[in-house]
Design a protein around this motif. Sequence first.
Motif, PDB file in Angstrom:
ATOM      1  N   PRO A  81      33.159   6.283 -15.108  1.00  0.00           N
ATOM      2  CA  PRO A  81      32.617   5.861 -13.811  1.00  0.00           C
ATOM      3  C   PRO A  81      31.870   4.530 -13.850  1.00  0.00           C
ATOM      4  O   PRO A  81      31.619   3.955 -12.785  1.00  0.00           O
ATOM      5  CB  PRO A  81      31.683   7.013 -13.433  1.00  0.00           C
TER       6      PRO A  81
ATOM      7  N   PHE B 127      35.515   2.258 -13.599  1.00  0.00           N
ATOM      8  CA  PHE B 127      36.503   2.509 -12.550  1.00  0.00           C
ATOM      9  C   PHE B 127      35.874   3.131 -11.303  1.00  0.00           C
ATOM     10  O   PHE B 127      34.889   3.860 -11.376  1.00  0.00           O
ATOM     11  CB  PHE B 127      37.587   3.463 -13.057  1.00  0.00           C
ATOM     12  N   THR B 128      36.498   2.849 -10.182  1.00  0.00           N
ATOM     13  CA  THR B 128      36.134   3.463  -8.912  1.00  0.00           C
ATOM     14  C   THR B 128      37.435   3.664  -8.139  1.00  0.00           C
ATOM     15  O   THR B 128      38.517   3.393  -8.652  1.00  0.00           O
ATOM     16  CB  THR B 128      35.144   2.581  -8.128  1.00  0.00           C
ATOM     17  N   GLN B 129      37.323   4.118  -6.921  1.00  0.00           N
ATOM     18  CA  GLN B 129      38.483   4.203  -6.043  1.00  0.00           C
ATOM     19  C   GLN B 129      38.215   3.322  -4.837  1.00  0.00           C
ATOM     20  O   GLN B 129      37.101   3.302  -4.298  1.00  0.00           O
ATOM     21  CB  GLN B 129      38.747   5.648  -5.629  1.00  0.00           C
TER      22      GLN B 129
ATOM     23  N   GLY C 138      42.189   9.795  -9.335  1.00  0.00           N
ATOM     24  CA  GLY C 138      40.757   9.637  -9.580  1.00  0.00           C
ATOM     25  C   GLY C 138      40.280  10.035 -10.957  1.00  0.00           C
ATOM     26  O   GLY C 138      39.082  10.041 -11.226  1.00  0.00           O
TER      27      GLY C 138
ATOM     28  N   CYS D 295      40.509   8.398 -13.692  1.00  0.00           N
ATOM     29  CA  CYS D 295      39.870   7.264 -14.361  1.00  0.00           C
ATOM     30  C   CYS D 295      38.409   7.141 -13.947  1.00  0.00           C
ATOM     31  O   CYS D 295      37.530   6.926 -14.783  1.00  0.00           O
ATOM     32  CB  CYS D 295      40.629   5.970 -14.062  1.00  0.00           C
ATOM     33  N   ALA D 296      38.145   7.305 -12.664  1.00  0.00           N
ATOM     34  CA  ALA D 296      36.768   7.211 -12.167  1.00  0.00           C
ATOM     35  C   ALA D 296      35.908   8.358 -12.690  1.00  0.00           C
ATOM     36  O   ALA D 296      34.709   8.187 -12.906  1.00  0.00           O
ATOM     37  CB  ALA D 296      36.760   7.176 -10.640  1.00  0.00           C
TER      38      ALA D 296
ATOM     39  N   SER E 222      42.880   3.619  -7.573  1.00  0.00           N
ATOM     40  CA  SER E 222      42.045   3.150  -8.667  1.00  0.00           C
ATOM     41  C   SER E 222      41.727   1.664  -8.535  1.00  0.00           C
ATOM     42  O   SER E 222      42.578   0.863  -8.148  1.00  0.00           O
ATOM     43  CB  SER E 222      42.766   3.408  -9.988  1.00  0.00           C
TER      44      SER E 222
ATOM     45  N   LEU F 156      35.482  -1.762 -11.151  1.00  0.00           N
ATOM     46  CA  LEU F 156      34.235  -2.218 -10.534  1.00  0.00           C
ATOM     47  C   LEU F 156      34.023  -3.709 -10.793  1.00  0.00           C
ATOM     48  O   LEU F 156      34.340  -4.192 -11.889  1.00  0.00           O
ATOM     49  CB  LEU F 156      33.051  -1.427 -11.099  1.00  0.00           C
TER      50      LEU F 156
END
Length: 66
Positions: free
Chosen positions: A21, A24-26, A14, A16-17, A32, A35
């Motif tokens: 943000p 990237f999200t999860q 997480g 990267c998120a 990963s 969006l």
Amino acid sequence: MDIDIDTDVCIGAGQCALAAPNVFTQDDDGYSAILPGREDGADDPMVREAARACPVSAITVRERTG
């Protein structure tokens, strides 16, 4: 720029998120994901930092050519 996530390498840390943000999200499994509509990440200066923050180097960021 092109952003690639190696889903075989991603461990879902997480980072990267947290770093970017807006790009990237999860996903539902905690891995990963980019969006929707943010695949190029061009206007977010934190995309490269997100790639560097990945503990398993699952994210690759490349400049687009031609």
